[in-house]
Design an enzyme around this catalytic site. Structure first.
Site, short mmCIF file in Angstrom:
data_model
loop_
_atom_site.label_atom_id
_atom_site.label_comp_id
_atom_site.label_asym_id
_atom_site.label_seq_id
_atom_site.Cartn_x
_atom_site.Cartn_y
_atom_site.Cartn_z
N SER A 112 49.70 46.27 34.72
CA SER A 112 50.69 46.43 33.66
C SER A 112 51.93 47.19 34.15
O SER A 112 52.60 46.73 35.07
CB SER A 112 50.01 47.14 32.47
OG SER A 112 50.84 47.16 31.34
N HIS A 135 50.95 41.15 32.38
CA HIS A 135 50.74 40.62 31.03
C HIS A 135 51.90 41.02 30.13
O HIS A 135 52.70 41.89 30.48
CB HIS A 135 49.40 41.14 30.46
CG HIS A 135 49.34 42.63 30.31
ND1 HIS A 135 50.03 43.32 29.34
CD2 HIS A 135 48.65 43.57 31.01
CE1 HIS A 135 49.79 44.60 29.44
NE2 HIS A 135 48.96 44.79 30.45
#
Length: 226
Positions: A112, A135
């Site tokens: 992330s 993501h």
């Protein structure tokens, strides 16, 4: 007695902040070690049983490193699940703007917001089994179901993709494509990259371990001084 006191202070510094100045008595360079472990904590404190990296500890220390003439370079060790976007980007911008050579090493994972943190260094490594998860931006809690909310999410994703693009060899369009991948994660969107895949995509410079990262940093410091 003095050596024991120094060792005690060093262990306290590692335990409290995940930071240490490596002993350079047998080396020609003074290297500052920054560990980004667990979850990057934002403006709210996480649970006491969670491993966290607190940005209010890291940012002042990075400013001190920049102003400390005795520090020659910085090694960043990452094993993080991500965390607060604003705080993570703030740390990444600080790392990227340091005038001293920096090398990062992904151990375990840098997921992330950990992706911008990994690429913020001048040169990056990932161990063969290390992973990076890309993501879309997530937000917990209650949100307003309005167009402005989705526009804000999109703007935040563009900031992240733009930062990554400007610090490695991957294009922002490819990052967004991996963010929206529906074929890999069963309950989420995104892409998992393992070791060589992160290098092949142009995110990380090289697969390697701690010896490679330290050797590269000493080499970069010598180049800087010469």
């Amino acid at each position: 007695m003095q050596k024991e006191q120094e060792q005690k202070e060093t262990m306290e510094q590692i335990g409290e902040f995940g930071q240490i100045e490596m002993d350079h008595s047998r080396q020609q360079h003074n290297i500052f070690l920054l560990s980004i472990i667990g979850e990057v904590e934002g403006h709210e404190c996480l649970a006491s049983n969670a491993k966290t990296t607190k940005y209010e500890h890291v940012l002042p220390k990075l400013a001190e490193v920049e102003d400390d003439a005795s520090v020659d370079g910085m090694l960043v060790l990452l094993n993080t699940v991500g965390g607060d976007v604003e705080s993570g980007l703030a740390i990444a911008e600080m790392i990227a703007s340091l005038s001293k050579p920096t090398v990062s090493l992904v151990l375990g994972g840098s997921h992330s917001i950990g992706v911008p943190l990994a690429v913020a260094a001048d040169y990056s490594y990932i161990v063969p089994t290390g992973t990076m998860v890309i993501h879309p931006v997530r937000l917990s809690g209650v949100v307003i179901g309005a167009q402005q909310t989705y526009d804000y999410f999109k703007q935040m994703q563009e900031r992240i993709a733009g930062f990554i693009e400007s610090h490695c060899m991957i294009r922002a369009e490819r990052i967004e494509e991996m963010m929206m991948n529906t074929s890999m994660l069963t309950k989420d969107l995104g892409t998992i990259l393992v070791g060589h895949q992160a290098v092949a995509e142009g995110i990380i410079n090289e697969v390697g371990g701690i010896s490679d990262a330290v050797s590269r940093l000493h080499f970069m410091i010598n180049e800087e001084k010469n």
